[in-house]
Structure formats: structure tokens, C-alpha cells
Design a protein around this motif. Structure first.
Motif, PDB file in Angstrom:
ATOM      1  N   GLY A  31       0.125  17.680 -16.618  1.00 36.61           N
ATOM      2  CA  GLY A  31       1.707  18.309 -16.879  1.00 36.61           C
ATOM      3  C   GLY A  31       2.866  17.736 -16.279  1.00 36.61           C
ATOM      4  N   ASP A  32       2.747  17.020 -15.319  1.00 32.40           N
ATOM      5  CA  ASP A  32       3.776  16.803 -14.743  1.00 32.40           C
ATOM      6  C   ASP A  32       3.430  15.700 -13.810  1.00 32.40           C
ATOM      7  N   LEU A  33       4.737  14.742 -14.353  1.00 29.42           N
ATOM      8  CA  LEU A  33       4.854  13.250 -13.889  1.00 29.42           C
ATOM      9  C   LEU A  33       4.683  13.065 -12.643  1.00 29.42           C
ATOM     10  N   SER A  34       5.140  13.643 -11.611  1.00 29.19           N
ATOM     11  CA  SER A  34       5.120  13.514 -10.860  1.00 29.19           C
ATOM     12  C   SER A  34       3.947  13.472  -9.319  1.00 29.19           C
ATOM     13  N   GLU A  35       3.412  15.046  -9.595  1.00 33.38           N
ATOM     14  CA  GLU A  35       2.084  14.982  -9.365  1.00 33.38           C
ATOM     15  C   GLU A  35       1.453  14.109  -9.975  1.00 33.38           C
ATOM     16  N   ALA A  36       1.141  13.837 -10.951  1.00 38.14           N
ATOM     17  CA  ALA A  36       0.469  12.580 -11.668  1.00 38.14           C
ATOM     18  C   ALA A  36      -0.090  11.345 -10.894  1.00 38.14           C
ATOM     19  N   GLN A  37       2.055  10.948 -10.691  1.00 35.37           N
ATOM     20  CA  GLN A  37       1.996   9.819  -9.803  1.00 35.37           C
ATOM     21  C   GLN A  37       1.757   9.468  -8.346  1.00 35.37           C
ATOM     22  N   ASP A  38       1.579  10.862  -7.546  1.00 30.42           N
ATOM     23  CA  ASP A  38       1.313  11.081  -6.733  1.00 30.42           C
ATOM     24  C   ASP A  38      -0.130  10.693  -6.658  1.00 30.42           C
ATOM     25  N   ALA A  39      -1.398  11.468  -6.863  1.00 28.67           N
ATOM     26  CA  ALA A  39      -2.643  11.648  -7.629  1.00 28.67           C
ATOM     27  C   ALA A  39      -2.717  10.250  -7.111  1.00 28.67           C
ATOM     28  N   ALA A  40      -2.042   8.860  -8.171  1.00 31.04           N
ATOM     29  CA  ALA A  40      -2.685   7.356  -8.566  1.00 31.04           C
ATOM     30  C   ALA A  40      -1.666   7.092  -7.585  1.00 31.04           C
ATOM     31  N   GLN A  41      -0.893   7.345  -7.154  1.00 33.81           N
ATOM     32  CA  GLN A  41      -0.896   6.931  -5.203  1.00 33.81           C
ATOM     33  C   GLN A  41      -2.401   6.853  -4.439  1.00 33.81           C
ATOM     34  N   GLU A  42      -2.234   8.072  -4.609  1.00 33.83           N
ATOM     35  CA  GLU A  42      -3.383   7.995  -2.983  1.00 33.83           C
ATOM     36  C   GLU A  42      -4.768   7.893  -3.506  1.00 33.83           C
ATOM     37  N   ALA A  43      -5.529   8.220  -5.236  1.00 28.98           N
ATOM     38  CA  ALA A  43      -5.900   7.069  -5.293  1.00 28.98           C
ATOM     39  C   ALA A  43      -6.225   5.966  -5.127  1.00 28.98           C
ATOM     40  N   TYR A  44      -5.284   5.310  -5.548  1.00 31.45           N
ATOM     41  CA  TYR A  44      -4.984   3.751  -5.656  1.00 31.45           C
ATOM     42  C   TYR A  44      -5.932   3.202  -3.957  1.00 31.45           C
ATOM     43  N   VAL A  45      -4.982   3.927  -3.361  1.00 34.93           N
ATOM     44  CA  VAL A  45      -4.595   3.729  -1.782  1.00 34.93           C
ATOM     45  C   VAL A  45      -6.940   4.010  -1.226  1.00 34.93           C
ATOM     46  N   ARG A  46      -6.972   4.760  -2.166  1.00 28.72           N
ATOM     47  CA  ARG A  46      -8.249   5.074  -1.237  1.00 28.72           C
ATOM     48  C   ARG A  46      -9.110   4.075  -1.902  1.00 28.72           C
ATOM     49  N   ALA A  47      -8.581   3.528  -3.204  1.00 27.53           N
ATOM     50  CA  ALA A  47      -9.528   2.505  -4.122  1.00 27.53           C
ATOM     51  C   ALA A  47      -9.399   1.114  -3.024  1.00 27.53           C
TER      52      ALA A  47
END
Length: 166
Positions: free
Chosen positions: A27-43
Motif C-alpha cells: 500500500g506504499d509505493l516508495s516502500e514497494a520501490q525500495d523493496a524491489a530495488q533491494e530484491a533486484y540487487v540481491r538477485a
């Protein structure tokens, strides 16, 4: 990483879906973007392994979701601690003596100020100050003596009348 290893294409084709799913979950776009960014870095860091999975997008989505859950836990734990301990007590303004002392310390040379603060406020011995600052013991003693003398003169002129006349 080689530019043709497939990660860039994977990122371009999946990033919108991943952020959309995480946004819907949080429900929070900035939190979603941050989590996605971190997940892609780990990938990306593990791309040789993750790229070989049957569905690397599911791996990134799962990691992103777990990052969101961890953030929620931190927030929840913070709220619990706040409720348990209450708000941080308010601190009043500094006293006139504190203001005068800080102003006087600012006027001292940096080496003298450091020696005085470490000795009188941090309760370090002269030997400890010498070790920490990589300075001979005699130099530390001289800085303390000169600093105290200068500080006394500065405080004598900056203290309020009732304190200096007492």
C-alpha cells in the motif's frame, strides 16, 4: 558480470510487475520501490544461481515481500517499544553555565579543547589521552595546563554576575 548474461533483459521485463505486486501488498509505493530495488540487487549478486531457476521472477518477488515484512516488523516492534517505555522525556534548555562553558571551549585551540574534554568529560587519564591522540604524555599535560588556564580566563569573563561574584 557480463552485459549479455540476461539480467538486464530480466530486469527490464519484470520490474514493473514486481513493483506493482509489492505496491499492492504494502500500500506504499516508495516502500514497494525500495523493496524491489533491494530484491533486484540481491538477485543481481546471485544471478548465476537465480538466473538458472525455473522462475527467477518468483524469487525476486518473494525476496521483495520478505523485505516488506521485515520492515513492517521493525515498525511494529518500534511501536511496541514506544508503548512500553512511553515517549522520550523532554529535555529542557541548557543552563547558562553550560552555554558559557561550550562557548568558552569553542574559543580554545582544538588540541587544548580535545585534551580538556577527554580528560574532564570522558574521564580519560593523561596516558589514555596520549595513546588515543598519538601524542606524547608531556604534550598532553601541557595542553591540559594551558587549556585550563585559558578556559578559566574565558569563563571568568563570561559567567553571569551572580556566579562570578560568589
Amino acid at each position: 558480470m557480463q552485459p549479455d548474461d540476461g539480467f538486464e533483459e530480466f530486469y527490464r521485463t519484470t520490474r514493473h510487475r514486481i513493483v506493482t505486486v509489492l505496491y499492492a501488498l504494502s500500500g506504499d509505493l516508495s516502500e514497494a520501490q525500495d523493496a524491489a530495488q533491494e530484491a533486484y540487487v540481491r538477485a543481481w549478486q546471485r544471478w548465476r544461481l537465480v538466473g538458472g531457476y525455473g522462475d527467477p521472477e518468483a524469487w525476486v518477488r518473494t525476496v521483495g515481500y520478505r523485505l516488506l515484512v521485515n520492515r513492517w516488523r521493525k515498525i511494529r516492534n518500534g511501536i511496541t517499544a514506544y508503548r512500553r517505555h512511553g515517549p522520550v522525556p523532554t529535555v529542557g534548555p541548557p543552563s547558562e553555565n553550560t552555554v558559557a562553558l561550550v562557548a568558552a571551549l569553542r574559543q580554545l585551540p582544538a588540541e587544548q579543547r580535545q585534551a580538556i574534554v577527554l580528560h574532564h568529560l570522558a574521564d580519560l587519564s593523561v596516558a589514555d589521552i596520549a595513546t588515543q591522540t598519538n601524542t606524547p604524555i608531556g604534550t598532553v599535560k601541557a595542553r591540559l595546563a594551558r587549556g585550563r588556564k585559558a578556559l578559566a580566563a574565558l569563563l571568568d569573563t563570561t559567567l553571569p554576575e551572580e556566579v562570578s561574584n560568589a
